[in-house]
Write an enzyme that holds these catalytic residues in place. Structure first.
Site, mmCIF file in Angstrom:
data_model
loop_
_atom_site.group_PDB
_atom_site.id
_atom_site.type_symbol
_atom_site.label_atom_id
_atom_site.label_comp_id
_atom_site.label_asym_id
_atom_site.label_seq_id
_atom_site.Cartn_x
_atom_site.Cartn_y
_atom_site.Cartn_z
ATOM 1 N N LYS A 146 10.798 19.660 -15.183
ATOM 2 C CA LYS A 146 11.990 18.952 -15.891
ATOM 3 C C LYS A 146 11.855 17.337 -15.400
ATOM 4 O O LYS A 146 10.840 16.743 -14.460
ATOM 5 C CB LYS A 146 12.944 19.027 -14.521
ATOM 6 C CG LYS A 146 14.616 18.672 -14.821
ATOM 7 C CD LYS A 146 15.019 18.704 -13.441
ATOM 8 C CE LYS A 146 16.320 18.760 -13.858
ATOM 9 N NZ LYS A 146 17.639 18.880 -12.518
HETATM 10 C C1 E4P Z 1 20.528 19.026 -12.448
HETATM 11 O O1 E4P Z 1 19.662 19.686 -13.226
HETATM 12 C C2 E4P Z 1 21.315 17.880 -11.837
HETATM 13 O O2 E4P Z 1 20.409 18.104 -10.651
HETATM 14 C C3 E4P Z 1 22.459 17.710 -11.310
HETATM 15 O O3 E4P Z 1 23.256 18.653 -11.865
HETATM 16 C C4 E4P Z 1 22.874 16.779 -10.787
HETATM 17 O O4 E4P Z 1 24.206 16.644 -10.287
HETATM 18 P P1 E4P Z 1 25.221 15.239 -9.300
HETATM 19 O O5 E4P Z 1 25.484 14.318 -10.755
HETATM 20 O O6 E4P Z 1 26.428 16.490 -9.080
HETATM 21 O O7 E4P Z 1 24.189 15.205 -8.568
#
Ligand code: E4P
Length: 220
Positions: free
Chosen positions: A84
């Site tokens: 990522k």
């Molecule tokens: C995606 O890969 C992220 O980890 C995640 O969806 C972030 O979500 P949040 O805005 O609830 O922290």
């Protein structure tokens, strides 16, 4: 259509994996912090529970650092771990190189269709638009999913999957699927909410009560 879990809590991942429909897991530095566990240990454990793509995020800000971390994660962790990478110019360059090395990537923190397009151009395996965080600003996160899907529809050559992230409620999931998003990553709570309905519980209670009467009458 892929359903991912957005958590680093292995007990929650075991619970949902047991349902038989879990396609992958996304983590991020905040979720790792929340787990209170060692980064590589927890990601390795997740990758054993779920054989789909497991996103592990790099934390370097420069391309060379991202490449070093991404390659090390691929070397040290199970094969289904993907890298990522933040949606920055440095991240774009790292995505391009990792793609050329056959390493799958998930470009994260995407807040515009142009960012998604640039990530696709760099060869990202997934792009992650953050729906809930856009909604939090007063704008409509789902509009971004619609824009990206419309753009994608013009180019057969784009193979990058749209991974809708920052999901806050079950209707987000349905709306993303109606727009044709390839993947949705959601917290465990949303998985549970998607499967739950009070009329299912009530109906089942009635069936079980009546079946107990059938058994008591010796008619089972
Ligand atoms: C995606 O890969 C992220 O980890 C995640 O969806 C972030 O979500 P949040 O805005 O609830 O922290």
């Amino acid at each position: 259509m892929e359903f991912f879990l957005d958590t680093a809590d292995v007990e929650e991942i075991r619970e949902i994996a047991a349902w038989g429909i879990l396609d992958g897991v996304t983590t991020n530095p905040s979720l790792i912090k929340k787990s209170g566990r060692d980064f590589k240990t927890v990601v390795a454990e997740i990758a054993e529970i779920c054989d789909g793509p497991i996103s592990a995020e790099v934390t370097a800000m420069d391309t060379a650092g991202m490449l070093e971390q991404g390659r090390a994660l691929k070397a040290d962790l199970p094969d289904n771990v993907i890298i990522k990478i933040p949606c920055t110019p440095e991240g774009l360059a790292a995505t391009k190189v990792l793609n050329s090395e056959g390493i799958d990537t998930n470009v994260t923190l995407v807040f515009s269709a142009s960012q998604a397009l640039m990530a696709a151009k760099a060869g990202a395996t997934y792009v992650s638009p953050f729906i809930g965080r856009i909604d939090d600003t007063g704008a409509d996160g789902m509009t971004l999913i619609a824009e990206i899907m419309e753009t994608w529809s013009n180019y057969d050559i784009i193979t990058t999957k749209v991974l809708a992230a920052s999901i806050r409620h079950p209707t987000h999931v349905l709306a993303c699927m109606q727009l044709g998003a390839h993947t949705v990553t959601m917290p465990t709570k949303i998985f549970r909410q998607l499967m739950s309905h009070p009329l299912t519980d009530k109906g089942l209670e009635g069936f079980m009560r009546d079946w107990a009467a059938v058994e008591a009458a010796g008619n089972a």
